[in-house]
Write an enzyme that holds these catalytic residues in place. Structure first.
Site, PDB file in Angstrom:
ATOM      1  N   GLY A  79       1.007  -1.103  -0.123  1.00  0.00           N
ATOM      2  CA  GLY A  79      -0.043  -0.163   0.085  1.00  0.00           C
ATOM      3  C   GLY A  79       1.090   1.307   0.020  1.00  0.00           C
TER       4      GLY A  79
ATOM      5  CD  GLU B 256      -1.420  -1.318  -3.756  1.00  0.00           C
ATOM      6  OE1 GLU B 256      -1.573  -1.485  -2.490  1.00  0.00           O
ATOM      7  OE2 GLU B 256      -2.186  -2.019  -4.682  1.00  0.00           O
TER       8      GLU B 256
HETATM    9  N1  CO8 Z   1       2.363  -3.356   8.770  1.00  0.00           N
HETATM   10  C1  CO8 Z   1       2.537  -3.563  10.162  1.00  0.00           C
HETATM   11  N2  CO8 Z   1       3.672  -3.465  10.953  1.00  0.00           N
HETATM   12  C2  CO8 Z   1       4.784  -3.244  10.074  1.00  0.00           C
HETATM   13  C3  CO8 Z   1       4.486  -3.273   8.524  1.00  0.00           C
HETATM   14  C4  CO8 Z   1       3.187  -3.255   8.086  1.00  0.00           C
HETATM   15  N3  CO8 Z   1       3.001  -3.335   6.618  1.00  0.00           N
HETATM   16  N4  CO8 Z   1       5.916  -3.216   8.098  1.00  0.00           N
HETATM   17  C5  CO8 Z   1       6.705  -3.052   9.022  1.00  0.00           C
HETATM   18  N5  CO8 Z   1       5.962  -3.058  10.212  1.00  0.00           N
HETATM   19  C6  CO8 Z   1       6.562  -3.051  11.484  1.00  0.00           C
HETATM   20  C7  CO8 Z   1       7.260  -4.312  12.090  1.00  0.00           C
HETATM   21  O1  CO8 Z   1       6.140  -5.512  12.494  1.00  0.00           O
HETATM   22  C8  CO8 Z   1       7.992  -4.111  13.144  1.00  0.00           C
HETATM   23  O2  CO8 Z   1       7.381  -3.749  14.356  1.00  0.00           O
HETATM   24  P1  CO8 Z   1       7.858  -4.447  15.664  1.00  0.00           P
HETATM   25  O3  CO8 Z   1       8.928  -3.917  15.832  1.00  0.00           O
HETATM   26  O4  CO8 Z   1       6.628  -3.691  16.677  1.00  0.00           O
HETATM   27  O5  CO8 Z   1       7.726  -5.865  15.412  1.00  0.00           O
HETATM   28  C9  CO8 Z   1       8.547  -2.655  12.603  1.00  0.00           C
HETATM   29  O6  CO8 Z   1       7.724  -2.118  11.685  1.00  0.00           O
HETATM   30  C10 CO8 Z   1       9.834  -2.830  12.061  1.00  0.00           C
HETATM   31  O7  CO8 Z   1       9.935  -3.685  11.044  1.00  0.00           O
HETATM   32  P2  CO8 Z   1      10.934  -4.961  10.744  1.00  0.00           P
HETATM   33  O8  CO8 Z   1      11.255  -5.316  12.143  1.00  0.00           O
HETATM   34  O9  CO8 Z   1      10.320  -5.925  10.079  1.00  0.00           O
HETATM   35  O10 CO8 Z   1      12.004  -4.211   9.988  1.00  0.00           O
HETATM   36  P3  CO8 Z   1      13.313  -4.807   9.091  1.00  0.00           P
HETATM   37  O11 CO8 Z   1      14.057  -3.883   8.650  1.00  0.00           O
HETATM   38  O12 CO8 Z   1      13.316  -6.294   9.481  1.00  0.00           O
HETATM   39  O13 CO8 Z   1      12.381  -5.248   7.781  1.00  0.00           O
HETATM   40  C11 CO8 Z   1      10.860  -4.508   5.817  1.00  0.00           C
HETATM   41  C12 CO8 Z   1      11.766  -4.041   6.731  1.00  0.00           C
HETATM   42  C13 CO8 Z   1      11.370  -5.321   4.905  1.00  0.00           C
HETATM   43  C14 CO8 Z   1      10.178  -3.453   5.110  1.00  0.00           C
HETATM   44  C15 CO8 Z   1       9.680  -5.464   6.612  1.00  0.00           C
HETATM   45  O14 CO8 Z   1       9.070  -4.758   7.749  1.00  0.00           O
HETATM   46  C16 CO8 Z   1       8.499  -5.925   5.895  1.00  0.00           C
HETATM   47  O15 CO8 Z   1       8.770  -6.848   4.990  1.00  0.00           O
HETATM   48  N6  CO8 Z   1       7.369  -5.120   5.892  1.00  0.00           N
HETATM   49  C17 CO8 Z   1       6.178  -5.675   5.351  1.00  0.00           C
HETATM   50  C18 CO8 Z   1       6.158  -5.199   3.866  1.00  0.00           C
HETATM   51  C19 CO8 Z   1       4.742  -5.907   3.387  1.00  0.00           C
HETATM   52  O16 CO8 Z   1       4.530  -6.925   3.218  1.00  0.00           O
HETATM   53  N7  CO8 Z   1       3.979  -4.784   2.715  1.00  0.00           N
HETATM   54  C20 CO8 Z   1       2.661  -5.272   2.237  1.00  0.00           C
HETATM   55  C21 CO8 Z   1       1.622  -5.076   3.215  1.00  0.00           C
HETATM   56  S1  CO8 Z   1       0.027  -5.629   2.382  1.00  0.00           S
HETATM   57  C22 CO8 Z   1      -0.484  -4.136   1.751  1.00  0.00           C
HETATM   58  O17 CO8 Z   1       0.106  -3.082   1.512  1.00  0.00           O
HETATM   59  C23 CO8 Z   1      -1.801  -4.629   0.840  1.00  0.00           C
HETATM   60  C24 CO8 Z   1      -2.349  -3.202   0.265  1.00  0.00           C
HETATM   61  C25 CO8 Z   1      -3.846  -3.675  -0.262  1.00  0.00           C
HETATM   62  C26 CO8 Z   1      -4.704  -3.822   0.622  1.00  0.00           C
HETATM   63  C27 CO8 Z   1      -6.127  -3.689  -0.079  1.00  0.00           C
HETATM   64  C28 CO8 Z   1      -7.148  -4.366   0.791  1.00  0.00           C
HETATM   65  C29 CO8 Z   1      -8.641  -4.132  -0.009  1.00  0.00           C
END
Ligand code: CO8
Length: 260
Positions: free
Chosen positions: A111, A114
């Site tokens: 997102g 997007e």
């Molecule tokens: N949502 C919630 N929390 C998140 C997200 C997210 N998308 N991304 C990161 N965070 C949080 C982590 O949970 C973490 O929190 P905590 O310390 O409490 O565990 C904090 O941010 C730091 O993240 P990481 O520890 O994972 O950091 P890294 O450096 O290890 O990794 C990344 C960074 C690679 C960016 C990794 O965080 C990651 O892969 N994040 C998710 C990326 C992802 O998959 N995005 C797509 C989400 S789905 C989406 O967007 C769909 C949209 C359309 C929906 C339409 C519905 C109709």
């Protein structure tokens, strides 16, 4: 009223909106969604504001996607009945007729990518990374990513990114046409503000019409788009700013704009 998940700031005619959940890499929760709509509506309705910038707080992310923790609690009926994310199209893409830029300062994933692609154009830090990794969560883009990414970078790269979830770095994003310009990370906001101030200095109605024209190229066939462009051009020639702009050119001076 202060916002909980974003901040807004105005400087002259430029509004800066900052996603402000750095601890969650600026993930887009429902609260962020509602506050962004409020901030963009305020920008659109404020006649003194002529260009906006959207960016992310912290050094790591523009936005790492929709909030996965929040989405994990919802089922298909919730998504369908709430028409999750539909309001972004109506309130941020369609209702905001004035220009705005995404200044992408790090991860723009799912997102987040997007949302950046909803901007009129993207300026990216050299640390920016773009991706549609939803497939890894068992889903797919849901806020226009499969459509806008394909229009921006073509089928081959969009398909590869959606099917593998791989990220595109800033250099590849510029080469592929996803971003207008890549700048050194530390200069991102200065570059974005300078560009926004340039746009804000243009005749405001002409800026809106230019935006509408380029967007029409996205939505229509070439013949319809060219006709739409011609009609809008003809409307602009009736404005006071057209008369002033051309007079100022002939008199070798800067134009003084009325916005009509
Ligand atoms: N949502 C919630 N929390 C998140 C997200 C997210 N998308 N991304 C990161 N965070 C949080 C982590 O949970 C973490 O929190 P905590 O310390 O409490 O565990 C904090 O941010 C730091 O993240 P990481 O520890 O994972 O950091 P890294 O450096 O290890 O990794 C990344 C960074 C690679 C960016 C990794 O965080 C990651 O892969 N994040 C998710 C990326 C992802 O998959 N995005 C797509 C989400 S789905 C989406 O967007 C769909 C949209 C359309 C929906 C339409 C519905 C109709």
């Amino acid at each position: 009223m202060p916002y909980e998940t974003i901040t807004t700031q105005t400087d002259g005619a430029v509004t800066t909106i900052t996603l402000n959940r750095p601890q969650a890499l600026n993930a887009l929760s429902s609260v962020v969604l509602d506050e962004l709509i409020e901030a963009f509506t305020a920008y659109q309705n404020d006649d003194s504001q002529l260009c906006a910038i959207l960016t992310g707080s912290g050094d790591r992310a523009f936005a790492a996607g929709a909030d996965i923790k929040e989405m994990s609690e919802k089922d298909a009926a919730d998504f369908y009945l709430q028409d999750f994310f539909a309001k972004w199209t109506s309130h941020i893409v369609e209702a905001v007729r004035k220009p705005w830029i995404a200044a992408v300062n790090g991860f723009a994933l799912g997102g987040g990518c997007e949302l950046a692609m909803m901007a009129d154009f993207i300026i990216a830090s050299d640390r920016a990374k773009f991706g549609q990794p939803e497939i890894k969560l068992g889903v797919a883009p849901g806020m226009g990513g499969s459509q806008r990414l394909t229009r921006a970078v073509g089928k081959a790269k969009a398909m590869e990114m959606c099917l593998t979830g791989r990220m595109m770095d800033a250099e590849e994003a510029e080469r592929s046409g996803l971003v207008a310009r890549v700048v050194p990370h530390d200069t991102l906001m200065d570059e974005a503000r300078t560009t926004a101030a340039t746009i804000a200095g243009m005749p405001p109605m002409a800026a809106m019409v230019n935006k509408e024209m380029v967007n029409a190229a996205y939505e229509t066939f070439l013949g319809q788009g060219v006709l739409h462009e011609r009609r809008l051009f003809q409307i602009l020639t009736a404005t006071e700013d057209k008369a002033e702009g051309m007079k100022a050119f002939i008199e070798k001076r800067d134009g003084q704009w009325k916005g009509r």
